[in-house]
Structure formats: C-alpha cells, structure tokens
Design a protein around this motif. Structure first.
Motif, PDB file in Angstrom:
ATOM      1  N   SER A  27       0.843  -1.209   0.000  1.00  0.00           N
ATOM      2  CA  SER A  27       0.000   0.000   0.000  1.00  0.00           C
ATOM      3  C   SER A  27       0.872   1.251   0.000  1.00  0.00           C
ATOM      4  CB  SER A  27      -0.943   0.026   1.205  1.00  0.00           C
ATOM      5  OG  SER A  27      -0.262   0.346   2.401  1.00  0.00           O
ATOM      6  N   TRP A  80       0.856   1.620  -3.982  1.00  0.00           N
ATOM      7  CA  TRP A  80      -0.233   1.194  -4.869  1.00  0.00           C
ATOM      8  C   TRP A  80      -0.986   2.399  -5.436  1.00  0.00           C
ATOM      9  CZ3 TRP A  80      -5.654  -0.626  -3.051  1.00  0.00           C
ATOM     10  CH2 TRP A  80      -6.124   0.153  -2.004  1.00  0.00           C
ATOM     11  N   THR A 137      -9.756   0.563  -6.887  1.00  0.00           N
ATOM     12  CA  THR A 137     -10.586  -0.423  -6.199  1.00  0.00           C
ATOM     13  C   THR A 137     -11.892  -0.691  -6.943  1.00  0.00           C
ATOM     14  OG1 THR A 137     -11.759   1.245  -4.927  1.00  0.00           O
ATOM     15  CG2 THR A 137      -9.769   0.338  -3.933  1.00  0.00           C
ATOM     16  N   HIS A 163      -0.590  -8.147  -9.387  1.00  0.00           N
ATOM     17  CA  HIS A 163      -1.505  -8.761  -8.426  1.00  0.00           C
ATOM     18  C   HIS A 163      -1.180 -10.255  -8.381  1.00  0.00           C
ATOM     19  CE1 HIS A 163      -4.260  -5.435 -10.200  1.00  0.00           C
ATOM     20  NE2 HIS A 163      -3.497  -4.927  -9.248  1.00  0.00           N
ATOM     21  N   THR A 183      -7.219  -5.778  -4.097  1.00  0.00           N
ATOM     22  CA  THR A 183      -7.027  -5.284  -2.732  1.00  0.00           C
ATOM     23  C   THR A 183      -8.322  -5.173  -1.929  1.00  0.00           C
ATOM     24  OG1 THR A 183      -5.077  -4.125  -3.497  1.00  0.00           O
ATOM     25  CG2 THR A 183      -5.922  -3.485  -1.342  1.00  0.00           C
TER      26      THR A 183
END
Lengths: 119, 530
Positions: free
Chosen positions: B83, B86, B90, B465, B510
C-alpha cells in the motif's frame, strides 16, 4: 502536380461531392484529420485506399454495386449511410480492414473513395 | 507498542493469544479488527517503518520468466506493505467471479458474493473509497455524462475508484495499533520457521530472525500468515520442508494456480468527429476520489460466449501513440535482428510509409530529445486496455529454488504463462466490443491482431496482483486453506491475502483482500476467541 497534391485534390473533390452521404463513415475511420482543413488528410485517405484494396481482394461485387444494392435492400436512400451502418451492426454485417471493424455498407462507400485514390 | 527486534535480548520468547505474520494491508486490517477483542496480539513485520534495501532484497526471486517482473520490484517489504506504492484502484469482484464456470477449469469459490458482500462495505471504508458506491448511474448523473453502453445488451459501464492520495495503510492505521495496549508490533522480525506438532496439528510458535543473526520466537494460540501472494506460498513451502507437507500441502497444491492480471493493449477506439468520450471514461476527480468508467461484459454474455471476465478501459492517446507504422517498424527491426522476414512484410512496409511522420517524430524524440511534427501530438483516439481474468493453471507456480536469501530461506522460482485459450477468449471479448451496436454511433474499434505476438510478450503488462498460491477450497485435495481460511492439516493456523483466491477476478484484488480479512477477523472473534 505532385502525387500528394493529386491525392488531396481527388479526395477533397470526392468528399465535397459525397460529404452528405458518407460523413459518419469517413469520420469513423479518420476521426480527427479528414474534416480539419489545417490537417493533412492523407491518413484518412490512406485508410480508404486500404479499404478498397481489401475489398477487391475479398469481394466479388464492386463496392459501388454492393453499396447501392444494400441501400436498396435496407430501403434507404444513399444519404442514409449512417442508418445503413446501424442496420449492419444489428445484422452482424461487418467488413474488417487492418483490424478495423466497419459496417459493410460504410466499408463499400469508403472503398468507392479508395478506388479513386488508388487510381 | 512498536519493538525493534534488533534491540531485544538474544533468544527472546514472546507470549501472545494471536500472532499475525506480516504487516502489509491484510496484517494491519486484521490487527485493527482484532484490537477490540482485548486479546494479546503480536504482529511480526520483516521491515520497519521505512523502506530498507537489505530487507527489500529478501523478495528477490531466483528466476522468473522473461516477461514476468521480479517480485523485488513489484512489492514493498515494510509496514504497510505494497500500500506504500499502490494506485489504490478499487472495485468489487462481480458475483460471477465467485461461481463455478464449466468453461473455466478450477473456477468457483467455496463462498458466494453474497457471503462476502457485507465485508466489502467496511473494506471500502478502510481503503477510503466508500463515498458514492460503484453504481455507474450515480456517477453518470453526478458528472452529467452519457452511458456509451446504454443501447448494448452485452456491455455495461461500471466504475472503479481510487482515493486521492492512495491510502497507505500503516500511515493511516499504524498510530491506532501502536497506541493500543494489547498489541506489540515487532519490526525487523523475519519469520523463518514455525514449530508445529504433527500429532496435535497445532502450530505452537513462530521463529523469527534479524540480520544480526539473532533468533527469537513467539508462542501463541492462533497464527495468521499475511505475507502476500508469493511470500505466503514461499514460506508455507519452507515450513513444509521440515514438516513433510503436513501444512496444507498433502496434495501438492501450495504455490500452484499462481495468477496475475495480464494487461494487454490490443485494440484502439477511434471516436467519431467531435465525439470524444465523456471525462468519466477518461478518468476524473471528485472530492478526493478518482473515478474511471470502463466497459464490462455482462454475466449472461460471459456465459453465452464462454469468456473469462475482463476489465476494459479507455485511455486517451495521441496520433503517434496509436501509430501502426511505429508498431510495424518495431516488428520489422526485431525480425531483422533475428534474421527473419516478418509475416505480411509488405503490409508493415506500407504502414511505415503511411506513418513516416510519426516514425520520424519518435526517432527525433528518442535521439535528440526534441519534437518536430505538431500533428503527432494531436488527439488520435483511445487505447483500450484490458485487464484479464486468468484461468487457474496448475502449472503456473511458485516453487522454492536452490539459491538462498541472506537469512537462509530459499528464494522462489516462478513459472508463469498466459495460455492460448485465455488469449483467444480476450480476442473474443474485444471482437464483441468492436461489433457492439452501442459502439456504432460513437466510433469504431480497431483490433490489433496483427501485433498479436508483441501484445502477449514485450508489450504485455501486469497488474502486479499475485493470487491463488494457497487457494481456498472446501476440499483438501484441491486447496490449501478451508473456507474459514484455516490451513488444511492444522487447528490454529490461518492465511489471508490474495493467495487464498481460487480465481482472480477481473479487477484489482485489494478490496477483496481486505473483505476476506475482515471476514476472517469476524470468524476468529465469533469462534476461536470466545
């Protein structure tokens, strides 16, 4: 007259004649160059030439023959290319040139322009 | 309380009720959720509060395929984990992402979207993207936009959201954890092994080391591993070397089914004159949120055409960026380097001639750092970027290599490929988009199939990912953890993170990582800890 000037001349002449018929089609494959007089229209016209070459490679009927036959079949007039394209999309009637998915009727129209450039 | 493992007495033994391994997004969320239990919690973090190159080096893989980025570059190993870098993009997984689909092997979660849905709301609060929801209708009205897919029966517009600035989980929630009386965060604590009783199936201790070569341990009743998509598998394989695959690896599933989100630039969208897409499709800001609309293939269409899920968004590009001539020049020059003649050589040559101004511009930019042709910067259209749901593939895997890191843990070697079937399914979806009646009135789509080999190799992108390596299943034969995220073969050892995902969906993971972690905290609170 240089080759480029001849191309410009032919294409602008054609577009002037055919603008009401094919405005949406020409715009579709050349979104930002063909209608802007400050821009070089060659990329749009090159696309038309590619459509023509692809057409004669794959189709038995000439582009003009196809265009008018399809317009008649759809019960439209030649000014209604946009409506013909809508119907082509609805009926899964496509023509592909260099990966570009076109309605087949608009492709035939662009091929008509392209045939003049390829001369 | 934060304790630096470099400053503790040699061979220290800590006691706790719960031991969380890893202080990334999942570890921090879990700790935060469990604070209210008043149980004693210890969180072990390999890094500290700041980036450190030596610790980051522990992520170095022994080998990866040439197309695949080394995890050392894609993850971050200090409090807050990835994080810290990132994009905070989302979106929730779709209900179909959880379903068993007979055209996607090994698909199907042992839980439904409905079971996870309540946790998504709280997950959105954690990621600070809870305002406005994900319904396109809401944002369409807010930005006075039109829905380009309003006439479509196959596609719809959906939105993804990012918070501005991206939420860094340790900065956001670290103070709360550090102030709490019932939690100790031990930094520079690199877990190297577990003490596991094969008879009782109980994990009793976690062993951790520092770079000073000191070894310590935490004894706890419950352990939860949150190291990340690759590290969860790496450490579980490490533990299993000692315990003969008793920890969730009886059927050789640990490290397998490794998934990413391959990202391809395989099509262009050319809008009609004066008909650019609304700003919501290009990405726009609203009160600390960055909203982007994208194309989504309906569940019914995915079923009818047997495709994987896919996220497609439109990125504004100049003429030079969409140039077919530049692409052709790359193809020809690569072929010449390999002493080959490319297929369709004439066509590529023609593309180069047509786009000679773009090629000259690219050359001038690269060699002389200057620009020459103004027209090349003009708007040319949109690149359609597709993030693909990968079919779980047992041969895509994380394994232990031979080389060891500076703490003596074997490095990973990664096997990864995108199957031909997944490539074909991507083309099928793009073809459907190109032929969709909703597209007809706004532009045309060009599929870049002639660049197929480059699209899936040198131009292939990744979401970064990492998923699937300790997958969840209701059956020990096909998974590593059960639906409660408990490792098969153990009574008190859990895993959270994207490594438990049986399929990877089509959106960044996430939000779903946070949702499954909150669900795990809920499970722990309602069962084991009461």
């Amino acid at each position: 007259m240089t080759n480029l000037t001849r191309r410009k001349f032919c294409s602008l002449l054609l577009l002037t004649i055919a603008a009401p018929i094919g405005s949406s089609s020409a715009d579709a494959i050349a979104p930002n160059s063909i209608r802007n007089s400050s821009n070089e229209p060659s990329s749009a016209l090159n696309e038309c030439e590619s459509v023509y070459k692809e057409w004669i490679k794959n189709e038995k009927m000439s582009p003009a023959q196809y265009f008018f036959q399809k317009i008649q079949e759809y019960q439209l007039n030649p000014q209604q290319t946009s409506e013909a394209t809508t119907l082509d999309f609805e009926h899964n009637n496509f023509f592909e040139v260099n990966g570009l998915k076109l309605g087949k009727t608009e492709a035939s129209f662009l091929a008509i322009i392209g045939s003049n450039i390829a001369m | 309380m934060i304790i630096d493992a470099n400053n503790i007495e040699s061979k220290s033994i800590f006691k706790a009720d719960i031991c969380i391994l890893g202080g990334g997004i999942a570890g921090i969320v879990l700790a935060n959720e469990l604070l209210s239990t008043n149980k004693n919690i210890i969180l072990l973090e390999s890094g500290s509060e700041q980036y450190d190159d030596k610790t980051q080096g522990l992520y170095e893989a022994e080998s990866t395929p040439s197309i695949f980025p080394n995890p050392r570059a894609s993850r971050l190993r200090f409090l807050g984990g990835s994080s810290n870098h990132w994009e905070n993009s989302t979106e929730r997984f779709s209900p179909i992402d959880f379903k068993k689909r007979d055209w996607i092997s090994d698909s199907g979660w042992p839980l439904t979207y409905g079971e996870l849905e309540p946790y998504y709301t709280k997950a959105e609060e954690y990621a600070k993207v809870d305002k406005g929801g994900y319904q396109f209708e809401f944002w369409k009205e807010k930005f006075n936009s039109t829905d380009i897919f309003s006439k479509s029966t196959l596609f719809s517009s959906t939105v993804s959201k990012s918070s501005l600035y991206p939420t860094q989980f340790y900065r956001e929630y670290g103070d709360n954890l550090a102030r709490a009386k019932n939690i100790k965060i031990i930094t520079n604590a690199n877990v190297v092994n577990l003490k596991y009783n094969t008879e009782t199936q109980v994990v009793n201790s976690a062993i951790f080391r520092t770079f000073k070569d000191e070894q310590h341990q935490v004894d706890a009743n419950t352990f939860i591993m949150c190291f990340g998509g690759i590290e969860n598998a790496r450490m579980l394989l490490t533990f299993n070397e000692k315990y003969k695959n008793k920890l969730g690896n009886e059927y050789d599933n640990v490290g397998r089914y490794f998934m990413e989100h391959p990202t391809v630039r395989a099509a262009h969208f050319l809008p009609l004159q004066e008909n650019k897409l609304d700003k919501i499709y290009e990405g726009t800001i609203d009160d600390e949120l960055y909203i982007t609309a994208r194309a989504s293939l309906s569940e019914a269409a995915q079923m009818a055409h047997r495709t994987n899920n896919l996220r497609m968004y439109f990125t504004k590009r100049s003429k030079i960026e969409l140039s077919a001539g530049i692409s052709s020049s790359h193809i020809i020059s690569n072929s010449i380097k390999n002493s080959e003649t490319p297929e369709e050589f004439g066509g590529h040559l023609l593309n180069i001639i047509k786009d000679i101004d773009h090629i000259a511009e690219a050359f001038l930019r690269k060699e002389l750092d200057t620009s020459f042709f103004d027209s090349t910067h003009e708007f040319g259209g949109y690149q359609i970027i597709s993030m693909i749901e990968q079919t779980p593939d047992r041969n895509n895997r994380v394994q232990l290599g031979k080389e060891k890191d500076s703490l003596g843990i074997k490095k990973v070697k990664i096997d990864f490929r995108v199957t031909e079937t997944d490539k074909e399914k991507t083309w099928t979806t793009l073809e459907l988009l190109a032929k969709d009646p909703s597209i007809q009135s706004i532009g045309r789509v060009r599929l870049l199939k002639d660049r197929d080999s480059r699209i899936w190799t040198s131009q292939l992108g990744f979401g970064q990912h990492h998923m699937g390596t300790t997958k969840m299943s209701d059956n020990v034969k096909s998974g590593v953890v059960d639906p409660s995220l408990k490792v098969f073969g153990t009574k008190n050892f859990y895993i959270s993170g994207s490594s438990v995902f049986p399929t990877g969906g089509h959106v960044p993971p996430t939000l779903t990582i946070i949702a499954v972690t909150i669900r795990l905290a809920h499970t722990l609170k309602s069962t084991i800890l009461t």
